[in-house]
Design an enzyme around this catalytic site. Structure first.
Site, PDB file in Angstrom:
ATOM      1  N   ASP A 351      28.691 -18.906   1.485  1.00 21.15           N
ATOM      2  CA  ASP A 351      28.521 -19.710   0.279  1.00 21.15           C
ATOM      3  C   ASP A 351      27.119 -19.567  -0.256  1.00 21.15           C
ATOM      4  O   ASP A 351      26.164 -19.411   0.493  1.00 21.15           O
ATOM      5  CB  ASP A 351      28.827 -21.173   0.550  1.00 21.15           C
ATOM      6  CG  ASP A 351      30.166 -21.579  -0.012  1.00 21.15           C
ATOM      7  OD1 ASP A 351      30.409 -21.236  -1.181  1.00 21.15           O
ATOM      8  OD2 ASP A 351      30.953 -22.225   0.683  1.00 21.15           O
ATOM      9  N   THR A 352      27.027 -19.673  -1.588  1.00 25.85           N
ATOM     10  CA  THR A 352      25.797 -19.384  -2.310  1.00 25.85           C
ATOM     11  C   THR A 352      25.925 -20.017  -3.692  1.00 25.85           C
ATOM     12  O   THR A 352      27.032 -20.267  -4.144  1.00 25.85           O
ATOM     13  CB  THR A 352      25.646 -17.841  -2.455  1.00 25.85           C
ATOM     14  OG1 THR A 352      25.499 -17.264  -1.159  1.00 25.85           O
ATOM     15  CG2 THR A 352      24.471 -17.445  -3.304  1.00 25.85           C
ATOM     16  N   VAL A 353      24.796 -20.231  -4.388  1.00 27.76           N
ATOM     17  CA  VAL A 353      24.868 -20.566  -5.808  1.00 27.76           C
ATOM     18  C   VAL A 353      24.073 -19.541  -6.600  1.00 27.76           C
ATOM     19  O   VAL A 353      23.028 -19.069  -6.164  1.00 27.76           O
ATOM     20  CB  VAL A 353      24.352 -21.991  -6.113  1.00 27.76           C
ATOM     21  CG1 VAL A 353      25.223 -23.031  -5.427  1.00 27.76           C
ATOM     22  CG2 VAL A 353      22.893 -22.176  -5.742  1.00 27.76           C
ATOM     23  N   THR A 370      20.799 -19.786  -1.337  1.00 27.95           N
ATOM     24  CA  THR A 370      21.902 -19.769  -0.379  1.00 27.95           C
ATOM     25  C   THR A 370      21.540 -20.396   0.963  1.00 27.95           C
ATOM     26  O   THR A 370      20.377 -20.411   1.363  1.00 27.95           O
ATOM     27  CB  THR A 370      22.343 -18.321  -0.108  1.00 27.95           C
ATOM     28  OG1 THR A 370      23.425 -18.297   0.831  1.00 27.95           O
ATOM     29  CG2 THR A 370      21.198 -17.490   0.455  1.00 27.95           C
TER      30      THR A 370
END
Length: 532
Positions: A351-353, A370
């Site tokens: 998961d990351t933005v 992240t």
């Protein structure tokens, strides 16, 4: 242009400035900062800080950050590597002597020194307009007063429920009466609010020195970690020189290794030579087979070569050469799936933005933040509320591998902000979330946009698939027809349903002739684009 009778999103258009993130509160926060006089860097940092609070399973100050920044939209791109290093005491002998053959997600050895806070402060110091106290204020307010749990965030909580419940310091923050918070419920992170207030007042040293660092180090040591206060005090990201390739007349820019941007460029080199069928869609049996096979080959190269360039020579020029591209393409059988190698040292779903911001002066920021796995390592230091990343999982414990764990070394990294230029101007800032998917996702997004003439939102919305390199299976989104799946199965591909939608993306296109900004944001997440 999409069929307006069907559910979906249209691209967002604006004239002055634009922000796109995977959470609407973060997008709005970035816009607010721009209207206060902040520039694209300030807006992107504000959005990342807000997402640290409202999208806690995806990012945080316990993680890392990479950034590309183009002042006034020119091609003189500034790139920053804010990825953290292993503790100085980490070395392969320690792991061998202690019979550690794998770095698990919840192991303290998965926690590299967080690089995000240092990256934010360096970028703001060198290129920002507003003080960090103003930039962090919206995130502090959400952490202190509470924020609503959105749909995708709730889904991410559910997927990490076992991990959250297994560590008291994490469960105490993220569970309500022992249960995952419901959609629309209000959640607070008061310890994190205090930590962010200290950082806002004291600067980056407020995180890397003093009580915050002491709490994190003592907590990790209690778990068997090798971290020291010196490791935190000496943490420092660095400016790097971007790498690029030409795709259909556009220059595609990526950060260099230890990130996997070079593999995105390799995949674009390969896609440029694919034989097109007669379809106007990339969702055909032939095209999907080509892309899956290219992914297997390119990611096998990634797993062999990519590491920290300060410790190993990474053959970037050779990987991006025409000869190497042709060599890999010869390995694709147009009628049959290949059996991929099993790379057990490379973990999967992450998961990351990703955030992109363009301001009124056409400064352009492409930033990604992240903690790697959903909810990172699941380890939260008790007094700070800082959820720590699991990036150290990506190290190899094979002594002969260039990505073998070592003190003060950065692991192979998946997060890759990107830009596209033409005629010495940046025409697009974009990024794709989803860990291992990101390099492949860059190729998919750009080919849909450029080769298949989709608009920016259609290219993001297009159905996705991705090879699971641990098993050789292919994750494929359910909206791809059963007929195509059956034809691909007959060629030897093995499919499985993804745990969650594959990746996410944001992009902003700059039309210099008409002075218009056009953005797309992934409906697989809770975010969107806002412009004015």
């Amino acid at each position: 242009m999409r069929n307006l009778e069907l559910p979906g999103r249209s691209p967002v258009h604006a004239t002055t400035a634009m922000a796109a993130t995977s959470h609407m509160l973060a997008t709005q926060g970035a816009i607010d900062i721009l209207k206060m006089g902040g520039n694209a860097i300030d807006g992107a940092i504000a959005a990342a800080a807000i997402q640290n609070v409202v999208e806690p399973g995806s990012t945080g100050i316990g993680g890392d950050c990479f950034c590309m920044y183009a002042p006034n939209g020119r091609k003189n791109i500034i790139a920053f590597n804010g990825s953290g290093k292993a503790p100085k005491a980490a070395n392969i002998k320690y792991y061998i002597d202690n019979n550690i053959t794998k770095i698990d997600q919840q192991s303290p050895h998965a926690v590299t020194i967080p690089g995000a806070v240092d990256a934010w402060f360096q970028l703001n110091r060198d290129h920002g307009n507003l003080p960090m106290a103003d930039i962090l204020a919206p995130a502090i307010k959400y952490a202190r007063d509470g924020y609503p749990i959105s749909s995708r965030v709730h889904s991410d909580f559910l997927n990490a429920e076992t991990l959250i419940k297994s560590e008291k310091t994490t469960a105490d923050i993220f569970l309500n009466n022992g249960e995952i918070p419901k959609i629309g419920s209000r959640q607070k992170q008061e310890k994190l609010a205090t930590t962010l207030e200290i950082i806002a007042a004291q600067g980056r040293d407020g995180f890397y020195k003093g009580d915050i660092a002491k709490d994190i180090v003592n907590y990790l040591k209690s778990k068997g970690g090798l971290h020291t206060l010196d490791d935190f005090a000496n943490a420092k990201g660095e400016y790097v020189t971007p790498i690029s390739t030409n795709f259909r007349g556009y220059e595609i820019h990526q950060c260099p290794p230890n990130g996997q941007g070079v593999i995105a460029l390799l995949l674009l080199n390969m896609a440029q030579k694919f034989n097109f069928d007669d379809s106007k869609s990339p969702i055909t049996t032939k095209r999907i087979h080509q892309e899956i096979e290219a992914c297997r080959l390119a990611y096998s190269a990634r797993n062999i070569y990519l590491a920290d360039p300060n410790f190993s020579k990474i053959p970037v020029e050779e990987i991006l050469s025409n000869q190497y591209c042709d060599y890999l393409l010869r390995g694709i059988n147009e009628k049959k799936a290949t059996v991929p190698p099993i790379d057990t040292y490379i973990p999967n779903h992450k998961d990351t933005v990703y955030i992109t911001v363009v301001d009124k002066d056409r400064n352009i920021c492409s930033l990604i933040n992240t903690i790697f796995d959903g909810f990172g390592s699941g380890l939260t230091s008790p007094n700070t509320g800082v959820l720590l990343q699991s990036r150290g999982k990506a190290f190899s414990l094979d002594q002969s591998h260039p990505n073998v764990i070592s003190g003060n070394k950065r692991p192979l990294h998946t997060i890759i902000p990107a830009m596209v230029s033409k005629d010495n101007k940046i025409t697009m800032s974009f990024g794709v979330m989803g860990g291992q998917y990101q390099a492949f996702g860059h190729m998919q997004f750009l080919t849909r946009l450029i080769d298949y003439k989709m608009d920016i939102q259609e290219a993001i919305d297009c159905p996705r698939f991705m090879v699971d390199h641990a098993t050789g299976e292919v994750e494929i989104e359910g909206i791809i027809s059963q007929k195509i799946k059956d034809e691909l199965t007959s060629m030897g591909h093995i499919f499985k349903s993804p745990q969650c939608p594959i990746g996410g993306a944001q992009a902003i296109w700059i039309d210099w002739d008409n002075d218009i900004l056009t953005a797309g944001s992934d409906a697989r997440k809770d975010g969107g684009a806002i412009g004015y």
